[in-house]
Every structure is written in structure tokens, then in C-alpha cells.
Design a protein around this motif. Structure first.
Motif, short mmCIF file in Angstrom:
data_model
loop_
_atom_site.label_atom_id
_atom_site.label_comp_id
_atom_site.label_asym_id
_atom_site.label_seq_id
_atom_site.Cartn_x
_atom_site.Cartn_y
_atom_site.Cartn_z
N TRP A 248 6.35 7.97 -12.31
CA TRP A 248 7.20 9.57 -11.12
C TRP A 248 5.81 9.70 -10.51
O TRP A 248 6.29 9.93 -9.60
CB TRP A 248 7.39 10.11 -12.55
CG TRP A 248 7.97 10.89 -11.05
CD1 TRP A 248 8.46 11.29 -10.16
CD2 TRP A 248 8.10 12.69 -11.89
NE1 TRP A 248 9.62 12.15 -9.80
CE2 TRP A 248 9.51 13.17 -10.71
CE3 TRP A 248 7.70 13.48 -13.07
CZ2 TRP A 248 9.59 14.40 -10.85
CZ3 TRP A 248 8.07 14.47 -12.47
CH2 TRP A 248 9.52 15.42 -11.90
N ASN A 251 4.51 7.07 -7.99
CA ASN A 251 5.63 6.63 -7.42
C ASN A 251 4.86 8.01 -6.18
O ASN A 251 5.64 7.35 -4.66
CB ASN A 251 6.71 6.55 -7.04
CG ASN A 251 7.79 6.04 -6.64
OD1 ASN A 251 7.67 4.86 -5.96
ND2 ASN A 251 8.40 7.13 -5.67
N GLU A 254 1.81 7.41 -3.79
CA GLU A 254 2.12 6.29 -3.28
C GLU A 254 2.42 6.15 -2.22
O GLU A 254 2.43 5.98 -0.65
CB GLU A 254 2.56 5.05 -3.79
CG GLU A 254 1.43 4.64 -5.10
CD GLU A 254 2.27 3.28 -5.88
OE1 GLU A 254 3.60 3.58 -5.96
OE2 GLU A 254 1.61 2.56 -6.22
N GLU A 255 3.97 7.41 -1.54
CA GLU A 255 4.51 7.72 -0.33
C GLU A 255 3.65 8.68 0.06
O GLU A 255 4.09 8.59 0.78
CB GLU A 255 5.84 8.21 -1.54
CG GLU A 255 7.03 7.12 -1.87
CD GLU A 255 7.45 5.70 -0.92
OE1 GLU A 255 7.49 6.48 -0.02
OE2 GLU A 255 6.81 5.06 -1.51
#
Length: 273
Positions: A248, A251, A254-255
């Protein structure tokens, strides 16, 4: 060699589990709790290496007195685990002034006072380890838990700064970042709720449906991780607990990187010449 471990919020949840685990492996434990009666049976079982102290962590003077009492009783403090705190359910619009102030005083200032009290002792010893209970919500956010996340984001910032400031004194600093665990965190004593606004009822329904179906970890399984953390010579600054938090958080970051990179031209131009 036995260590002396000072744990706040040791009456239930992670704090109680960790306190008992350290006692059973032969360490000395100082359990700081608001109601000492909750540990009466444990005290009978471990009369010589468990010191139970009454403490509300929002009391700065009381925190200093508790740390000093622990030092006097056992002669040193090797590990401070700031575990005391509670959650808060409420949309940002719903939060009352009292909600906000009490959450900040407990979750943030409560750990700050014990840190300020223990650092001089650890500095004099030339060793020590301060462990702060953060959360996956100190790295990420979810709807309706913005205030809780705010306190954990604050803990992250304070603790990372502290680590740089005290490393030359032989003091180690770590953040524990657990995901969802099957503790009593959702109980009345651990989770407060703001006065609900009906416009958020649907969001609240989705929140609890997700929470009820989330893959919650076994809190007892964290014991070996905590032992490894306090026993290593080079503990990490951050340690995620559980299998759900890392993907979680990965991610999310990375965003964030994608967004920052896509706006780099605007960012650089904003620097000026």
C-alpha cells in the motif's frame, strides 16, 4: 544481558503484549499506565522485574517523574517504547476543537515528554534505544482518520529529526509502522468518534465495511520483530509491521513520484533565476 524496557500504554493491545513478552524472556519492564490495577496479575507473576507506574502521558511533569522513578528503580533505561495513543474517527469537517487538542496532546506531545525526559539519561549512559509507535497511517491516509494520521505524520517528523540529533550520543531511534492488527484498537478506549455529520454517512458505511473485511494481523506475531529490533546493533529508522502495509505504501510513493516528475517543469520554473 537483561534490558530495562519502559513502555507507555502497557495495559492493553501491543503495549500489554510486548510488556509480557519482555518479562517472559527475562528483561526488566517499566509499564506506564493510567490504571495500574489492569496489571495487578502480571505484577504478582513478576514481582521483581516489573515496575508499574501510574501515568497519563499528557502530563509532562508526570512523564519526567515516571522516567526518573524507572531510572532510580532499575538503575538504567535501555529502551523507551512510546506506545500510548488512540485513534479518532471523523471527517475533517466534523472534528471539534476538543477532539483535535486531546488527540495531539496524547499521541504527539505524550511521546515528546517521555523523549525529553529519557534522552539525558541515555546520553549519560552512552546508549539507549527510543522506539516510537507510528502507523501505516503515518505514511498514508484514509478517509475519516485524518486527525489520527496527522498525529502519526507528526511522530514521523519528530522521530526522524531526533534520530539525527542523538546518534552521536550512542542513542538509536526507530519508528514502528504497523498496518491493521486485531488488537482492541477499535474499542471504546482506543478509538474516539466525532459528532457525525449525515453528509458523511455513506463514507462512514464504506469505511466500516472495509475495516471489517480487512486482513488484520495477529498482534502476538509482532513480538519476534520487536525482539529483533531491540537486540540488533544497527536498527532501522523505520520498520513496517505486517504484510498489508508495504504494498500500500509502495504504491502511494510511486504515485507521488510520478506526480512530482510530471510537474517538474513547473517546479523548476518556480525557483526563479
Amino acid at each position: 544481558m537483561a534490558k530495562t524496557i519502559f513502555i507507555t500504554g502497557a495495559s492493553r493491545g501491543f503495549g500489554r503484549i510486548w510488556a509480557e513478552a519482555f518479562l517472559r524472556r527475562g528483561d526488566n519492564v517499566v509499564a506506564a499506565v493510567r490504571n495500574p490495577e489492569t496489571l495487578s496479575e502480571l505484577k504478582q507473576e513478576f514481582p521483581s522485574n516489573l515496575l508499574v507506574l501510574k501515568l497519563d502521558v499528557i502530563d509532562r511533569t508526570g512523564s519526567f517523574e515516571a522516567i526518573e522513578a524507572a531510572k532510580t528503580h532499575f538503575g538504567r533505561i535501555d529502551v523507551l517504547i512510546n506506545n500510548a495513543g488512540y485513534g479518532q474517527i471523523g471527517a475533517v469537517e466534523e472534528l471539534s476543537e476538543q477532539d483535535v487538542r486531546l488527540q495531539l496532546e496524547t499521541n504527539v506531545l505524550g511521546s515528546l515528554w517521555t523523549i525529553q525526559a529519557v534522552v539525558p539519561i541515555m546520553r549519560q549512559q552512552g546508549s539507549g534505544h527510543i522506539i516510537q509507535l507510528s502507523s501505516a497511517l503515518g505514511l498514508n491516509t484514509v478517509t475519516l482518520m485524518g486527525m489520527y494520521s496527522a498525529t502519526k505524520f507528526a511522530i514521523e517528523g519528530i522521530t526522524e529529526t531526533l534520530a539525527a540529533e542523538v546518534s552521536d550520543f550512542g542513542i538509536k531511534v526507530s519508528l514502528l509502522e504497523p498496518g491493521r492488527y486485531a488488537t482492541d484498537f477499535s474499542g471504546a478506549e482506543s478509538l474516539a468518534s466525532s459528532e457525525p455529520n449525515p453528509v458523511y454517512d455513506r463514507m462512514r458505511k464504506v469505511f466500516w465495511e472495509y475495516a471489517d473485511n480487512e486482513d488484520a494481523g495477529n498482534p502476538a506475531a509482532t513480538v519476534d520483530a520487536l525482539f529483533a529490533l531491540v537486540d540488533t546493533d544497527k536498527p532501522p529508522l523505520r520498520l513496517i509491521l505486517g504484510r498489508t502495509a508495504y504494498p500500500w505504501v509502495k504504491n502511494t510513493y510511486e504515485e507521488r513520484l510520478k506526480t512530482w516528475e510530471s510537474w517538474q517543469n513547473v517546479s523548476v520554473a518556480a525557483h526563479g533565476k
